[in-house]
Design a protein around this motif. Structure first.
Motif, PDB file in Angstrom:
ATOM      1  N   SER A 163      11.834  -2.108   0.652  1.00  0.00           N
ATOM      2  CA  SER A 163      10.707  -1.253   1.027  1.00  0.00           C
ATOM      3  C   SER A 163       9.426  -2.061   1.138  1.00  0.00           C
ATOM      4  O   SER A 163       8.613  -1.841   2.038  1.00  0.00           O
ATOM      5  CB  SER A 163      10.482  -0.166  -0.030  1.00  0.00           C
ATOM      6  N   ASN A 164       9.258  -2.978   0.206  1.00  0.00           N
ATOM      7  CA  ASN A 164       8.023  -3.760   0.210  1.00  0.00           C
ATOM      8  C   ASN A 164       7.934  -4.630   1.454  1.00  0.00           C
ATOM      9  O   ASN A 164       6.868  -4.767   2.051  1.00  0.00           O
ATOM     10  CB  ASN A 164       7.951  -4.626  -1.055  1.00  0.00           C
ATOM     11  N   TYR A 165       9.077  -5.201   1.858  1.00  0.00           N
ATOM     12  CA  TYR A 165       9.084  -6.004   3.082  1.00  0.00           C
ATOM     13  C   TYR A 165       8.743  -5.144   4.298  1.00  0.00           C
ATOM     14  O   TYR A 165       7.928  -5.517   5.140  1.00  0.00           O
ATOM     15  CB  TYR A 165      10.446  -6.688   3.270  1.00  0.00           C
ATOM     16  N   ILE A 166       9.361  -3.975   4.369  1.00  0.00           N
ATOM     17  CA  ILE A 166       9.116  -3.089   5.519  1.00  0.00           C
ATOM     18  C   ILE A 166       7.635  -2.679   5.577  1.00  0.00           C
ATOM     19  O   ILE A 166       6.994  -2.744   6.634  1.00  0.00           O
ATOM     20  CB  ILE A 166      10.030  -1.852   5.435  1.00  0.00           C
ATOM     21  N   LEU A 167       7.085  -2.284   4.447  1.00  0.00           N
ATOM     22  CA  LEU A 167       5.673  -1.880   4.430  1.00  0.00           C
ATOM     23  C   LEU A 167       4.761  -3.051   4.779  1.00  0.00           C
ATOM     24  O   LEU A 167       3.757  -2.886   5.471  1.00  0.00           O
ATOM     25  CB  LEU A 167       5.295  -1.319   3.050  1.00  0.00           C
ATOM     26  N   GLU A 168       5.129  -4.240   4.315  1.00  0.00           N
ATOM     27  CA  GLU A 168       4.300  -5.400   4.643  1.00  0.00           C
ATOM     28  C   GLU A 168       4.287  -5.652   6.148  1.00  0.00           C
ATOM     29  O   GLU A 168       3.237  -5.929   6.732  1.00  0.00           O
ATOM     30  CB  GLU A 168       4.799  -6.650   3.917  1.00  0.00           C
ATOM     31  N   ARG A 169       5.462  -5.550   6.765  1.00  0.00           N
ATOM     32  CA  ARG A 169       5.529  -5.804   8.212  1.00  0.00           C
ATOM     33  C   ARG A 169       4.799  -4.727   8.998  1.00  0.00           C
ATOM     34  O   ARG A 169       4.201  -4.990  10.039  1.00  0.00           O
ATOM     35  CB  ARG A 169       6.991  -5.900   8.659  1.00  0.00           C
ATOM     36  N   MET A 170       4.847  -3.488   8.502  1.00  0.00           N
ATOM     37  CA  MET A 170       4.078  -2.422   9.148  1.00  0.00           C
ATOM     38  C   MET A 170       2.572  -2.699   9.007  1.00  0.00           C
ATOM     39  O   MET A 170       1.787  -2.393   9.900  1.00  0.00           O
ATOM     40  CB  MET A 170       4.421  -1.061   8.519  1.00  0.00           C
TER      41      MET A 170
END
Lengths: 435, 435
Positions: A163-170
């Motif tokens: 989740s943290n990776y996805i939010l960072e990329r967003m």
């Protein structure tokens, strides 16, 4: 401790392989440090014909986990198969056989921990589960042992790397949720079925374990509030940014004054100024406030072969120490009679060097020539630093130097110091490459 | 574990007082969590007539440390007087009496640890010293237990709060070194004699202990390279900033490929992008790279009454567990049969709420009225978010709301959702106050 302890492993996937490799690679180190000697006796795998890393101990493989638990040479059972059914049976059988258990299975302990901990007490046989929360970060031991004298006031954690990776990329690349998820899957940061990661439940399981450790009672997952990141949109991230926040999937655990416990997992706005806001990518972090310790934070890799294996191995050693006669002595003892330091002259980094020089033509050339003769590269010069001051006879001149041995730099600076135009000892700062 | 263990304390200054207070305040909690019950039996102080906090156990005071060590009711000796002479005698006498030692004395262990650890081995009696490095950060246990399966590749630490505070003030407020030091002294962050802090030796002692733990051999302080912050000038800090660095007093420990160990303490340029660069004020942090764990970081209060007491108490519990018959079981066991969760409806934070609305006059008023009737304060509205899109019938509208109970918000949002102009379920993010 002289006896070699037998390890039985259920599961030889990424983490299981990592545990086996780590125990092999660092056998002497672990044994020197702790007196603990272990040997892998039996390994349960699903598919005995699957291709394995070179040197894998295939002769110890079995497809029946009972062979592992019942093997009389197995003293400690390590459960790494995941899930909450067969894993439950394995842990239950091991405890009943009075064999200490090491597991990284957060779902198992969060969903069915109540029964297993009761059995652990009944059989006086421990369950160790450092690897169940935040991979290589020793947060379980911190809460259980290091903060044992503290009332835990709050914990806040970023404990799902996917989740943290996805939010960072967003946030950083402006990707939409589906694109960011797809990228995470392509990079191996998200599973083909990412449900438990993105719906918040993986993080919630970990938060349940942290809360159980902190407050001592079993928590029914059905009572825990959990929301995932699927509903986060670019516009929310934009707004957060504009208002001074960052969107993170956050677990919050907090004790209220009446002793009741707040526990929840959801995408949250957290202040950009807070250290948790800079936890990016697949990293995890947990902030803990204790009534004595004050604020502290633990940061590291939350998943992956090496980090998770690091925690499993720590637990194996902890379990093994329980077998020791001399369990009384748990302090540190030097384990090498002597070791060798690197002479400071042989250490190397790039450098920043400030010279106090007389402001006259040719100064740079003189210094640069000596550096060149010594073979020390210059990556930048700034000179003179205070040229704006018309009254200054002495000025500061700064050189940035490429990596070289400190001994060479010292000798060379002595030569430079002997120049008439250099008026005091050069001041040296190392430029640290922190990787 | 049924026996109550007697604690003997040498030193009742800030930390000693904190240890006593913490053990009193959290006695039940510690005993429930671990089975460990302790009682303060005897306390050595320098000045028996000095004024003490209310309720201090003055009846247990003595001015002779031998009364503490020799007291037959004292099972564990806690040394908190500092220095390397009397403190050495106390620790030596305690070990000889086979009484486990807890100490926070980094200078003692770095300068004279070789003899004491040898005695610890000889008497099979542990020395615990979590409080000796980085106050409330459990870095000793992390290195000794949690990373026991790792070869420690590098450690980098900011472990002197005084120096760190001074450098921060030079960086952020542009103070010169003398002014920043004076301010730190006025705020109690620096001693009247700040020598050991600013010359790097306090940090170096801690680095020596970390290196000894990691590599297992005693390190002679005379062989260690140490430079302090006295020679740092504003111009260096300016330059660092311009080049993308921050100046920090950094300890570096690194194992070279041939097994030799690099250890040094000095003001260094570290990249602004590295997480260590944001460790400010009196906080400490240690980054560790293990061959399995990868990168991790521990951050917290490096000194002070509560944090240091937190570590001393953890060590007391660890020492006490060594006396337990059932030392075999060191896993976690729930220690409350039941506890109560806070219903999610009763938890409260500020909120960010996004509505999908039909773009027509009066929408804000309708929503705001319902919020007002519910008594929920609005701290900001942004509406409509995508007004730039002339084709949009449906637009996003964002409300920031003041702190209220989540249950109230949920009920109120249901009412809002029933409005004709609201087209989908509102999306809620909590705005977390992380303190």
């Amino acid at each position: 401790m002289n006896k070699t302890l037998g390890i039985g492993l259920a599961g030889f996937g990424t983490v299981g392989t990592g545990v086996w490799e780590t125990l092999e690679r660092n056998f002497d180190l672990i044994s020197n440090r702790t007196g603990v000697r272990t040997e892998m006796m039996r390994i349960a795998v699903r598919d005995i014909n699957k291709s394995r890393p070179e040197g894998a101990p295939v002769e110890k493989f079995t497809t029946d986990w009972k062979d592992v638990v019942n093997d009389p040479t197995v003293d400690i059972v390590v459960e790494l198969i995941g899930g909450t059914t067969t894993a439950f049976e394995i842990v239950e059988a091991a405890l009943k056989a009075r064999k200490p258990v090491v597991t990284g299975n957060k779902a198992l302990l969060a969903e069915r921990g109540k029964a297993l901990f009761a059995l652990s007490r009944e059989m006086n046989t421990p369950i160790h589960f450092e690897a169940a929360v935040a991979g290589g970060i020793p947060i379980i031991k911190a809460v259980q042992d290091s903060f044992v004298g503290n009332r835990i006031e709050t914990m806040a954690g970023i404990i799902n790397g996917t989740s943290n990776y996805i939010l960072e990329r967003m946030t950083d690349a402006g990707l939409g949720y589906p694109e960011a998820l797809k990228e995470a899957q392509e990079l191996g940061y998200a599973e083909a079925d990412p449900t438990l990661d993105v719906n918040g439940w993986d993080a919630a399981h970990k938060a349940i374990l942290l809360a159980t450790l902190s407050y001592g009672f079993s928590i029914d997952p059905a009572e825990v509030y959990v929301r995932g990141i699927e509903m986060v949109r670019g516009i929310d991230i934009e707004f957060a940014k504009r208002l001074g926040f960052v969107v993170k999937l956050l677990c919050v655990v907090r004790e209220h004054e009446n002793g009741t416990v707040e526990i929840r997992t959801q995408p949250s706005f957290i202040p950009q100024s807070h250290v948790l806001s800079s936890v990016n990518g697949v990293f995890n972090a947990v902030a803990i406030n204790g009534d004595a310790s004050g604020e502290s934070l633990f940061y590291g890799r939350g998943a992956g072969k090496g980090p998770t294996a690091s925690s499993v191995v720590a637990d194996i050693v902890e379990a093994a120490r329980g077998f020791a006669q001399e369990a009384g002595h748990r302090g540190f003892l030097p384990y090498q009679t002597e070791g060798q330091l690197v002479p400071i002259e042989d250490t190397e980094t790039p450098y920043y060097v400030r010279f106090d020089v007389t402001d006259e033509p040719g100064v740079i050339a003189k210094i640069a020539n000596i550096l060149a003769d010594a073979g020390i590269g210059i990556s930048g010069t700034h000179s003179p630093v205070n040229a704006d001051d018309p009254d200054a006879d002495f000025v500061d001149m700064v050189f940035q130097l490429h990596t070289c041995k400190f001994g060479l730099l010292k000798d060379t600076l002595k030569e430079i110091e002997a120049l008439n135009c250099v008026n005091s000892r050069p001041v040296v700062f190392r430029i640290e490459n922190l990787g």
